[in-house]
Write a protein that holds these residues in place. Sequence first.
Motif, PDB file in Angstrom:
ATOM      1  N   GLY A   1       2.322   1.504   4.896  1.00  0.00           N
ATOM      2  CA  GLY A   1       1.035   0.616   5.289  1.00  0.00           C
ATOM      3  C   GLY A   1       0.839  -0.529   4.239  1.00  0.00           C
ATOM      4  O   GLY A   1       0.695  -1.743   4.701  1.00  0.00           O
ATOM      5  N   ALA A   2       0.724  -0.213   3.111  1.00  0.00           N
ATOM      6  CA  ALA A   2       0.330  -1.507   2.077  1.00  0.00           C
ATOM      7  C   ALA A   2       1.380  -2.277   2.038  1.00  0.00           C
ATOM      8  O   ALA A   2       1.107  -3.579   1.950  1.00  0.00           O
ATOM      9  N   THR A   3       2.574  -1.950   2.320  1.00  0.00           N
ATOM     10  CA  THR A   3       3.780  -2.881   2.182  1.00  0.00           C
ATOM     11  C   THR A   3       3.921  -3.576   3.612  1.00  0.00           C
ATOM     12  O   THR A   3       4.035  -5.088   3.579  1.00  0.00           O
ATOM     13  N   VAL A   4       3.430  -2.976   4.644  1.00  0.00           N
ATOM     14  CA  VAL A   4       3.431  -4.115   5.816  1.00  0.00           C
ATOM     15  C   VAL A   4       2.511  -5.085   5.898  1.00  0.00           C
ATOM     16  O   VAL A   4       2.660  -6.027   6.403  1.00  0.00           O
ATOM     17  N   ILE A   5       1.303  -4.775   5.200  1.00  0.00           N
ATOM     18  CA  ILE A   5       0.025  -5.908   5.025  1.00  0.00           C
ATOM     19  C   ILE A   5       0.863  -7.141   4.246  1.00  0.00           C
ATOM     20  O   ILE A   5       0.437  -8.346   4.821  1.00  0.00           O
ATOM     21  N   THR A   6       1.539  -6.959   3.422  1.00  0.00           N
ATOM     22  CA  THR A   6       1.985  -8.018   2.463  1.00  0.00           C
ATOM     23  C   THR A   6       3.154  -8.750   3.062  1.00  0.00           C
ATOM     24  O   THR A   6       3.412  -9.888   2.623  1.00  0.00           O
ATOM     25  N   THR A   7       3.517  -8.440   4.203  1.00  0.00           N
ATOM     26  CA  THR A   7       4.574  -9.296   4.663  1.00  0.00           C
ATOM     27  C   THR A   7       4.560  -9.518   6.427  1.00  0.00           C
ATOM     28  O   THR A   7       3.235  -9.179   6.699  1.00  0.00           O
ATOM     29  N   SER A   8       5.386 -10.063   6.946  1.00  0.00           N
ATOM     30  CA  SER A   8       5.124 -10.119   8.351  1.00  0.00           C
ATOM     31  C   SER A   8       6.101  -9.108   9.161  1.00  0.00           C
ATOM     32  O   SER A   8       7.012  -8.627   8.789  1.00  0.00           O
TER      33      SER A   8
ATOM     34  N   ILE B   1       4.357   8.549   1.738  1.00  0.00           N
ATOM     35  CA  ILE B   1       5.183   7.558   2.495  1.00  0.00           C
ATOM     36  C   ILE B   1       4.559   6.704   3.463  1.00  0.00           C
ATOM     37  O   ILE B   1       4.830   5.588   3.544  1.00  0.00           O
ATOM     38  N   GLY B   2       3.459   7.471   4.114  1.00  0.00           N
ATOM     39  CA  GLY B   2       2.816   6.607   5.004  1.00  0.00           C
ATOM     40  C   GLY B   2       1.881   5.471   4.498  1.00  0.00           C
ATOM     41  O   GLY B   2       1.783   4.270   4.599  1.00  0.00           O
ATOM     42  N   GLY B   3       1.295   5.759   3.287  1.00  0.00           N
ATOM     43  CA  GLY B   3       0.396   4.854   2.577  1.00  0.00           C
ATOM     44  C   GLY B   3       1.076   4.006   1.939  1.00  0.00           C
ATOM     45  O   GLY B   3       0.986   2.518   2.197  1.00  0.00           O
ATOM     46  N   THR B   4       2.444   4.032   1.477  1.00  0.00           N
ATOM     47  CA  THR B   4       3.205   3.188   0.727  1.00  0.00           C
ATOM     48  C   THR B   4       3.645   2.103   1.976  1.00  0.00           C
ATOM     49  O   THR B   4       3.644   0.896   1.832  1.00  0.00           O
TER      50      THR B   4
ATOM     51  N   LYS C   1       7.989  -4.042  -3.181  1.00  0.00           N
ATOM     52  CA  LYS C   1       6.665  -3.805  -2.884  1.00  0.00           C
ATOM     53  C   LYS C   1       6.454  -2.297  -2.672  1.00  0.00           C
ATOM     54  O   LYS C   1       5.841  -1.478  -3.463  1.00  0.00           O
ATOM     55  N   LEU C   2       7.625  -1.772  -1.902  1.00  0.00           N
ATOM     56  CA  LEU C   2       7.506  -0.022  -1.629  1.00  0.00           C
ATOM     57  C   LEU C   2       7.545   0.544  -3.031  1.00  0.00           C
ATOM     58  O   LEU C   2       6.945   1.449  -3.076  1.00  0.00           O
ATOM     59  N   GLY C   3       8.490   0.102  -3.789  1.00  0.00           N
ATOM     60  CA  GLY C   3       8.609   0.501  -5.135  1.00  0.00           C
ATOM     61  C   GLY C   3       7.369   0.739  -6.055  1.00  0.00           C
ATOM     62  O   GLY C   3       7.068   1.278  -6.872  1.00  0.00           O
ATOM     63  N   GLY C   4       6.747  -0.638  -5.943  1.00  0.00           N
ATOM     64  CA  GLY C   4       5.459  -0.814  -6.713  1.00  0.00           C
ATOM     65  C   GLY C   4       4.183  -0.015  -6.048  1.00  0.00           C
ATOM     66  O   GLY C   4       3.492   0.524  -6.808  1.00  0.00           O
ATOM     67  N   PHE C   5       4.137   0.196  -4.842  1.00  0.00           N
ATOM     68  CA  PHE C   5       3.074   0.799  -4.167  1.00  0.00           C
ATOM     69  C   PHE C   5       3.045   2.419  -4.371  1.00  0.00           C
ATOM     70  O   PHE C   5       2.277   3.300  -4.336  1.00  0.00           O
TER      71      PHE C   5
END
Lengths: 254, 254, 254, 254, 254
Positions: free
Chosen positions: E45-52, E40-43, E148-152
Amino acid sequence: MDIATFAGLILGVGAVIVSFIMEGGHLSAIIQAPAMVIVIGGTIGATVITTSMETILRVPRFLGQAFFGKTPEPLETINMIVRMSEKARREGILGLENDLKSISDPFFRKAIQLVIDGTEITVLKTILETEIAYLEERHKRGIAVFQKLGGFSPTLGIIGTVLGLIHTLSNTAEPDRMAAAIAGAFIATLWGVAMANLVYLPIGDKLRLRHEEELAKLDLILEGVISIQSGDNPRVVKTKLLSFIPPNMRGGEM
Amino acid sequence: MDIATFAGLILGVGAVIVSFIMEGGHLSAIIQAPAMVIVIGGTIGATVITTSMETILRVPRFLGQAFFGKTPEPLETINMIVRMSEKARREGILGLENDLKSISDPFFRKAIQLVIDGTEITVLKTILETEIAYLEERHKRGIAVFQKLGGFSPTLGIIGTVLGLIHTLSNTAEPDRMAAAIAGAFIATLWGVAMANLVYLPIGDKLRLRHEEELAKLDLILEGVISIQSGDNPRVVKTKLLSFIPPNMRGGEM
Amino acid sequence: MDIATFAGLILGVGAVIVSFIMEGGHLSAIIQAPAMVIVIGGTIGATVITTSMETILRVPRFLGQAFFGKTPEPLETINMIVRMSEKARREGILGLENDLKSISDPFFRKAIQLVIDGTEITVLKTILETEIAYLEERHKRGIAVFQKLGGFSPTLGIIGTVLGLIHTLSNTAEPDRMAAAIAGAFIATLWGVAMANLVYLPIGDKLRLRHEEELAKLDLILEGVISIQSGDNPRVVKTKLLSFIPPNMRGGEM
Amino acid sequence: MDIATFAGLILGVGAVIVSFIMEGGHLSAIIQAPAMVIVIGGTIGATVITTSMETILRVPRFLGQAFFGKTPEPLETINMIVRMSEKARREGILGLENDLKSISDPFFRKAIQLVIDGTEITVLKTILETEIAYLEERHKRGIAVFQKLGGFSPTLGIIGTVLGLIHTLSNTAEPDRMAAAIAGAFIATLWGVAMANLVYLPIGDKLRLRHEEELAKLDLILEGVISIQSGDNPRVVKTKLLSFIPPNMRGGEM
Amino acid sequence: MDIATFAGLILGVGAVIVSFIMEGGHLSAIIQAPAMVIVIGGTIGATVITTSMETILRVPRFLGQAFFGKTPEPLETINMIVRMSEKARREGILGLENDLKSISDPFFRKAIQLVIDGTEITVLKTILETEIAYLEERHKRGIAVFQKLGGFSPTLGIIGTVLGLIHTLSNTAEPDRMAAAIAGAFIATLWGVAMANLVYLPIGDKLRLRHEEELAKLDLILEGVISIQSGDNPRVVKTKLLSFIPPNMRGGEM
């Protein structure tokens, strides 16, 4: 020579080899004829079916473009067109006949020849655009070949590994040697994935980049030759052609 | 006969077999009825659902095109159209009646028949374009069948392997023979992946190539027949039609 | 009844069962409630979230279309429209009132009712096109449901297998029975992949095919009804409508 | 500084590390040179082939944009354009010369310079649009580099793991240590998947977002500068430019 | 409240839990902090980078829409617009001022306010269309976050499992407990795949559905308000607006 292609290939393959040696492996462990036969032969076989003999025979030329193709230098081409445009206004179109020999690009030479022959402007445009369209078609088939190679290669690696496992597991009487035999079966997967990701797919991408650069150059020549034919003012020709290339490639010209 | 299809199929399947024999395997190990039943039967079953009985019945014809289809030689067609265009201007449209028998392509023959019947030019165009549109539709469904086969085949291989593992693991009492039993379960994966990548998908790609060549030829005939109908000058007809084909296929004509 | 749907389903599922029995398995080994609950329940759950209650309730109707839908026979529809067009010219638009009852297609009946009511031609066209647009929307949502089912099913199979492995591996005290327990965990993968590839995805594709056929039929009716309204010559109506259907379906008509 | 990029990276990498430590692992177990060499080196190698040296050299600048790029504040730009538009009407275009130094955006400065030089409006528009088109091209190549890195990284992880397994399985004499050796082989997969999903792909997405914001800003400047050149009423300029930005960013202005 | 979202979530998660319990598992076995932290944390995190940051802060509102959003009932909106249109013709545009308070939709209220303010029709249209365009942009970013969440999520599950395997395999001294330890490593995969397929991806799809419904409603209001502004006949307004909604939602109106 395309430095990025060579540097990337050396870096990519080198990283694999260095890593393997760092772990204490010997290259002989992965250069295994059966794995290479099934992966490379099978991949080429599947790809040959998808295309025509004609495109297959053109593959070496595509490889040459990926490794030795030069990024076109449009500023040179523009200067050449501007000089010819000046000459054509000074001495007439026929004055360009002497320049024909100095043009190395066959498309450019053919275009100037057509201008000298007095081809009407709409016909000239149609002929050159048709030529570009067929070139585009040929390029796309070449790129497609490398994408197909990259697509079939990992699955043939899997076929090789499954074949190896079937053979290994059903025959090995001594459990001690089973681990080594399973290891051998994975060499095919290694070759399949590595060929696709270090060779076929990157080269396909490089060819696409080359293709776009080449198209941009032909569009530039087409526009320039039509300007010569129309007897446009050389300064106007230069301004128009410079707008075809990125600002940082325009030298100090604009 | 399409050499690339045969050569690719032999090369691809050959590489798999040669590699297996190099490792000391026997073909009998992989020709196993249950694996073939589930992979080939299941794949065809899933594909049949996706389409109509009519398209399924057309599959043998599609296979014929992939293996024996000839790349059309447009220069011959162009010369034929030009000769007919000359005759039509010399002897009138009705003079083409004798040529009907010598035309082997059914689309071409139908088009000339319509011209002889005095069909009005817009009607002629509509009829021929409709014909091309339906052909395109039929081709696309044929290509889709092979893509579906290629898509379902690996997953049915996985189903076969999982079924085999379930059966194997829950029954094998003697751990010694378990490895061989697991090996047997992977034969279904092998068939599923190999059929998709060496047969179904490459043939689908070849059919798409054939389809594009066929469409280009029909467009050429459509344009030519309309020129005949309009009584265009044969030289103009020739120039126009030659621009439809790649420069290197034009013979010495232009 | 759609023979291809039934035949494909029987062939696909049959191949799986026959292959399993050929290897000596018993069906009871794969019909396991926990695996079916997680795969079928979980897949439906995920799919229900993606859509609206309204579309979910329409699923049985979509299944009916996939299994029992008939390929429309456009020639019949054309002949009917032509007969009505003749009658309307002979007896006036109001003469069509008696035919209303004999029309089984609700879209066709509504269209003729609007004509009889004297609806203006642009309004008629707008109403019928809106109707077609909503039908298209509804169909697309139905197709999307089956694609979602086919997309979620294999991943729920994986979830089921991972859950099974976690349970199995952490509890089995006797290593002898571990193989059988692992086998059990894979039953969920089997159900997930099989449901997707033998049921959900093929039915989604069949619905798409049906959808295209249905749209083509409604376009035909729309065009025909507008011709009736405009009082076109029946022969012209026939020629125009025949061009909407493939040449081989036109009977001896053209 | 882009807080989301930093926060996301820390959260993502942090979650991985915290979870590993919670299970009692030591970071030294996963920081292994051979795995990092093959995954990072091989991925960069494959990506370098796909592109040109020029784009590779621009990568640090792209990273800077992803980490330190600021979301442009269009309201400031609009206010600046409106002030310049007022000044130009009051003092004439040449009056803008003093403002040149205060403009930090190079595109904006170049555009105002062209206006001061008295560039004709169509030429001005063409030059600025060309500039935007080349920027778009450069941005897209930068985004593509990160997408390629993200695409090649997991497959190079697989190559590393397979290489490790081959080496491990064929050499380990002591079965006791085999488990640890297999564990080591998976470190390459870990690096490949983690670099792709925590670094390359998210940064590529952030660059795309930046690119869209940048484009929107340049379009705004282009429109504003043309309005200044045309001598539009400052109030009209303001209204027009405000419609380019989301309502919630307009301050109390409208 | 969106029943399909709740029902689907309960059905999906319930099927997983019921199936696990049927096999005799305890939920405590899968609720493991390290696996949940990394997935949950890693997903996130990765999603936050992709957006604002801005889009991230809007996520709770998006969740609210997926769970509690109501399908708009366009018939009510249409009736309201028709009543206002009648009033505006009877009492003049200013007569609408009293109705402002009774409008709950902010877009609708803003539109009517603009009409009362006497905004010119083209300006009114531009303002409302800009508003719709920005809403569309915001919605798309929200949908993208869930995709993105679903992809990561599954790849972070894989990272967690590989990390767990590395830790497990290199430390477990007692082979007896290795199976249980391997089982533990797979819990991360379970969480990654389950969160993606039962939560993130279905919610993303539901948001897309909501987005389409919302857009359709805004288009309806836009059209209606312009009709009021233009002083169209209320009956014409009603007919026009009814054509915006599916026939089965029109009540007995048409």
